[in-house]
Design a protein around this motif. Structure first.
Motif, PDB file in Angstrom:
ATOM      1  N   ARG A 167       0.832  -1.197   0.000  1.00  0.00           N
ATOM      2  CA  ARG A 167       0.000   0.000   0.000  1.00  0.00           C
ATOM      3  C   ARG A 167       0.877   1.261   0.000  1.00  0.00           C
ATOM      4  NH1 ARG A 167      -3.808  -1.194   3.989  1.00  0.00           N
ATOM      5  NH2 ARG A 167      -5.069  -2.098   2.359  1.00  0.00           N
ATOM      6  N   SER A 168       1.938   1.214   0.772  1.00  0.00           N
ATOM      7  CA  SER A 168       2.863   2.352   0.842  1.00  0.00           C
ATOM      8  C   SER A 168       3.521   2.603  -0.516  1.00  0.00           C
ATOM      9  CB  SER A 168       3.921   2.075   1.917  1.00  0.00           C
ATOM     10  OG  SER A 168       4.902   3.067   1.893  1.00  0.00           O
ATOM     11  N   ILE A 169       3.931   1.541  -1.189  1.00  0.00           N
ATOM     12  CA  ILE A 169       4.552   1.668  -2.515  1.00  0.00           C
ATOM     13  C   ILE A 169       3.564   2.253  -3.514  1.00  0.00           C
ATOM     14  CG2 ILE A 169       5.478   0.356  -4.469  1.00  0.00           C
ATOM     15  CD1 ILE A 169       6.686  -1.585  -2.352  1.00  0.00           C
ATOM     16  N   LEU A 170       2.316   1.761  -3.485  1.00  0.00           N
ATOM     17  CA  LEU A 170       1.295   2.270  -4.406  1.00  0.00           C
ATOM     18  C   LEU A 170       0.977   3.738  -4.112  1.00  0.00           C
ATOM     19  CD1 LEU A 170      -1.092  -0.824  -4.588  1.00  0.00           C
ATOM     20  CD2 LEU A 170       0.413   0.034  -6.384  1.00  0.00           C
ATOM     21  N   ASP A 171       0.897   4.098  -2.827  1.00  0.00           N
ATOM     22  CA  ASP A 171       0.644   5.495  -2.458  1.00  0.00           C
ATOM     23  C   ASP A 171       1.766   6.392  -2.958  1.00  0.00           C
ATOM     24  OD1 ASP A 171      -1.720   4.783  -1.240  1.00  0.00           O
ATOM     25  OD2 ASP A 171      -0.890   4.829   0.807  1.00  0.00           O
ATOM     26  N   LYS A 172       3.004   5.939  -2.812  1.00  0.00           N
ATOM     27  CA  LYS A 172       4.167   6.725  -3.275  1.00  0.00           C
ATOM     28  C   LYS A 172       4.123   6.888  -4.791  1.00  0.00           C
ATOM     29  CE  LYS A 172       9.210   7.003  -2.897  1.00  0.00           C
ATOM     30  NZ  LYS A 172       9.400   7.560  -4.182  1.00  0.00           N
ATOM     31  N   LYS A 173       3.779   5.795  -5.483  1.00  0.00           N
ATOM     32  CA  LYS A 173       3.674   5.855  -6.951  1.00  0.00           C
ATOM     33  C   LYS A 173       2.632   6.879  -7.375  1.00  0.00           C
ATOM     34  CE  LYS A 173       6.080   2.970  -9.516  1.00  0.00           C
ATOM     35  NZ  LYS A 173       6.953   3.494 -10.536  1.00  0.00           N
TER      36      LYS A 173
END
Length: 129
Positions: A119-125
């Motif tokens: 979720r953190s990676i997707l939010d950053k993307k």
């Protein structure tokens, strides 16, 4: 920009992993052979053949200045992994990364920690767009 990494076989990948583990220190063919014992039943000649193929493909460099040749990787493990991942996604999913990701998410059970990390990676993307 990513470098073009030549395609390597599964057996060659095993040899590369041995070289990456001790990188940047170059290894002799015998050292690679000893590192692979227990993982494979390959003979020293097989290991040498695989090293020669990797040198021909320009994935591995060889130092011929010494009595015993030493070998070293010309690409990082990360560069090779990215190339293999792109090739896999192209071959199996027609280049559609989303299909791979959705199938993976449906098939695998993920821990709360893994879900939060994704979720953190997707939010950053999403923020980087």
């Amino acid at each position: 920009m990513t470098k073009h990494v030549p395609k390597i076989s599964e057996a060659e990948w095993e040899v590369m992993e041995s070289l990456w583990k001790r990188s940047p220190q170059p290894q002799t063919a015998n050292e690679v052979y000893k590192a692979l014992q227990g993982h494979t039943d390959w003979s020293p000649k097989t290991v040498r053949t695989l090293l020669d193929r990797l040198v021909q493909k320009e994935v591995v460099g060889v130092n011929r200045d010494t009595k015993v040749y030493t070998f070293f990787p010309l690409y990082s493990q990360d560069e090779c992994q990215r190339t293999e991942a792109k090739s896999f996604i192209q071959r199996i999913y027609g280049g559609a990364f989303k299909s791979l990701l959705v199938q993976f998410m449906e098939e695998e059970s993920l821990s709360d920690e893994e879900i939060n990390e994704l979720r953190s990676i997707l939010d950053k993307k999403a923020k980087d767009k």
